[in-house]
Write an enzyme that holds these catalytic residues in place. Structure first.
Site, short mmCIF file in Angstrom:
data_model
loop_
_atom_site.label_atom_id
_atom_site.label_comp_id
_atom_site.label_asym_id
_atom_site.label_seq_id
_atom_site.Cartn_x
_atom_site.Cartn_y
_atom_site.Cartn_z
CG HIS A 19 -5.78 -2.26 0.30
ND1 HIS A 19 -4.89 -2.18 -0.74
CD2 HIS A 19 -5.27 -1.48 1.28
CE1 HIS A 19 -3.88 -1.38 -0.41
NE2 HIS A 19 -4.09 -0.95 0.81
CG ASP B 255 -6.51 -3.75 -3.34
OD1 ASP B 255 -7.32 -2.84 -3.03
OD2 ASP B 255 -5.29 -3.68 -3.15
CB SER C 254 -0.94 -0.06 1.21
OG SER C 254 -1.95 0.89 1.10
#
Lengths: 382, 196
Positions: free
Chosen positions: A357, A324, A157
């Protein structure tokens, strides 16, 4: 401590503090006269200092990535699934460095630290940060630890964005760049969710324009709401359906019993929100989400990611997860395609996973297998 | 190593850049890297194969070539290889055009459906051939675009694709004499070195 914990975990770890007294000029032009970074290390640095790996954390992360702080610590560090003996980031092979970024609220200098000019906490006056400020401060930590070149810089991320920034800012100081569930910049939808989270905090009356910190209060309600919004974007529709479905925590749809109906997902989100608001600083959350918003890998390279990546000298491992929707596989493919066009060595895999995610934090067998397989080549190239 | 792969090695320059479309577990790219210092990239869709190829230290991209190859720049590889996959893609002609755009030269291998055993099977039994080499039935086969040696050469003529060399694999390990003389009848696998 159980036997399984013993075998698969790095065990008890102790945070350390590094203080930097040389003035540090930030991307915004402001100067920090000094700052501190809290960090942890796992594994042993080899004699040649070639096995060091930097782990960069995401939006609400911190330095405690693996192991336990005490014997009766219930939960391990946030990436314990991937860091430890025999795990993808194998502490039998690597010397792992994990820090709390500048501007954080877990021990590194940030809005809750004392501003030397005023003798009071920085609060809302902490200078704005960019991902590159983190990268430069991490480079100073590397200097301090005697690490000239990382075997790999790794992140998921927002951590993956820092890893990519490393590859452009210090091309000679890393051999491999591991970018998991990331993007080269946020989409309008990403920006919108971050704004929603900030507005939740700012509109809490207890926020007081960020000055809550001087009044011994916290905008707990706003921070909890911000986390709830964020959390929805970390999960997929599938993950929520699997985990909660329409299950009720209390009440029923029988006549007369509707008053106390609560879905499991409601209770879960509230719990996540309240846990977070008790452990995270609101000004830090605003600071971090802004740094995330402003990140644009190729901005200074004429908005051309191919031109940007031509500066990189390392090999890349890019991974994404099918469900995601925060940083979707399409965002990772943009990274990969730019790397291909820039003729950089790149390996890419798109993991089938229901977890959205958050999948990058989870022990999904095929993900762990691919990550482990890639890390086997890291450190072998001097 | 599969016979078609050992045949095509000699067309690949040492130290060159190779893109292997449908690289399976990366065995071939690994041999090219270790024996010919080739800088290879593979694309593959099978998750197990991808992890094996990563373990071999190769650069692998998870990508479905039926979704296009537009992310690879023009003439960015010395050689693009498509080994035993032409018959499994949705639009073989488009894949060929893309290969010729990406690579200075290309190598294609495919099972020859004009082989006498296929003809005999279809002619005598009136059913789609099933063999040890191609063990699928018509409804579950990944091979959706079978062609013959003559079909492929006709397509090359039509599209202005130059055939630099042709090689064949016959029924036996020995030199495939008959297959060289009459490839459309006796080659089990056809191997082409092509360019534009």
């Amino acid at each position: 401590m159980t036997a399984d914990r013993d075998r698969r975990s790095i065990g008890i770890v102790t945070p350390q503090l590094a203080r930097f007294d040389k003035p540090f000029t930030l991307a915004c032009g402001k100067v920090l006269a000094s700052y501190e970074l809290v960090y942890e290390t796992y594994g042993e640095l080899n004699a040649d200092r070639t096995n060091a790996v930097l782990v960069c954390h995401a939006l609400s992360g911190h330095h405690h990535a693996a192991g336990y702080h005490s014997e009766d610590d219930r939960k391990p560090g946030w990436w314990d699934e991937c860091i430890g003996p025999g795990k993808p980031i194998d502490t039998d092979r690597f010397f792992v460095v994990s820090l709390n970024n500048l501007g954080g609220c877990h021990g590194s200098t940030g809005p809750t630290s004392i501003n030397p000019d005023t003798g009071k906490p920085w609060g809302p006056n902490f200078p704005p940060l960019r991902a590159r400020d983190w990268v430069h401060s991490q480079a100073r930590l590397a200097d301090r630890l005697g690490i000239d070149c990382w075997a790999a810089v790794i992140g998921g991320s927002l951590g993956g964005m820092q890893a990519m920034r490393w590859a452009l800012e210090y091309p000679e100081r890393l051999k491999h760049c591991v970018v998991i569930a990331a993007a080269m910049k946020l989409s309008a939808q990403n920006l919108a969710f971050n704004e929603l989270a900030r507005q939740a905090i700012i509109s809490d009356p207890a926020f007081e324009g960020g000055n809550y910190i001087y009044q011994q209060t916290t905008p707990a309600q706003g921070l909890a709401l911000a986390r709830m919004v964020g959390h929805i974007t970390y999960l997929s529709d599938e993950a929520m359906a699997n985990k909660f479905g329409r299950d009720l925590r209390s009440g029923s749809f029988e006549m007369g019993d509707e008053d106390n109906i609560e879905f499991q997902v409601q209770s879960y989100l509230r719990y996540q929100g309240s846990q977070f608001s008790g452990s995270f600083d609101a000004n830090t959350y605003i600071l971090m989400t802004r740094a995330l918003d402003y990140f644009d890998l190729a901005r200074e390279y004429d908005h051309d990611p191919v031109k940007a990546f031509r500066h990189a000298r390392c090999s890349f491992f890019v991974a994404s997860f099918s469900t995601d929707w925060r940083f979707s596989p399409a965002r990772s493919r943009e990274i990969v395609n730019a790397l291909i066009a820039a003729e950089r060595p790149v390996t890419y895999t798109e993991i089938e996973a229901d977890e959205g995610h958050d999948a990058f934090l989870m022990p999904i067998p095929r993900y762990i297998e691919a990550f482990t397989a890639y890390m086997k080549r890291v450190g072998g190239d001097g | 190593m599969r016979q078609d792969l050992s045949h095509i090695q000699r067309w690949i320059e040492p130290g060159s850049r190779v893109l292997d479309l449908g690289c399976a577990n990366g065995e071939f790219l690994q041999i090219l890297r270790d024996q010919r210092q080739v800088r290879g990239t593979g694309i593959e869709i099978d998750q197990g194969n991808i992890n094996q190829a990563i373990s071999r230290g190769l650069n692998i991209i998870e990508q479905d070539m039926d979704q296009g190859l537009g992310n690879f720049p023009d003439q960015s590889f010395d050689t693009v290889v498509l080994a035993h996959a032409l018959q499994a893609v949705h639009y073989p002609d488009r894949v060929l055009e893309e290969m010729l755009r990406i690579g200075r030269q290309c190598i294609v291998t495919f099972p020859n459906f004009g082989h006498w055993k296929c003809r005999l099977y279809l002619g005598a039994r009136g059913r789609m051939p099933v063999s040890k080499f191609m063990p699928y039935t018509w409804y579950n086969t990944p091979n959706i675009h079978f062609c013959t040696v003559r079909d492929f050469e006709a397509l090359c003529r039509e599209r202005g694709i130059r055939i630099l060399a042709r090689d064949v694999v016959g029924n036996t390990e020995r030199k495939p004499l008959l297959a060289n003389v009459w490839p459309n009848m006796f080659a089990t696998t056809a191997i082409y070195h092509i360019t534009r």
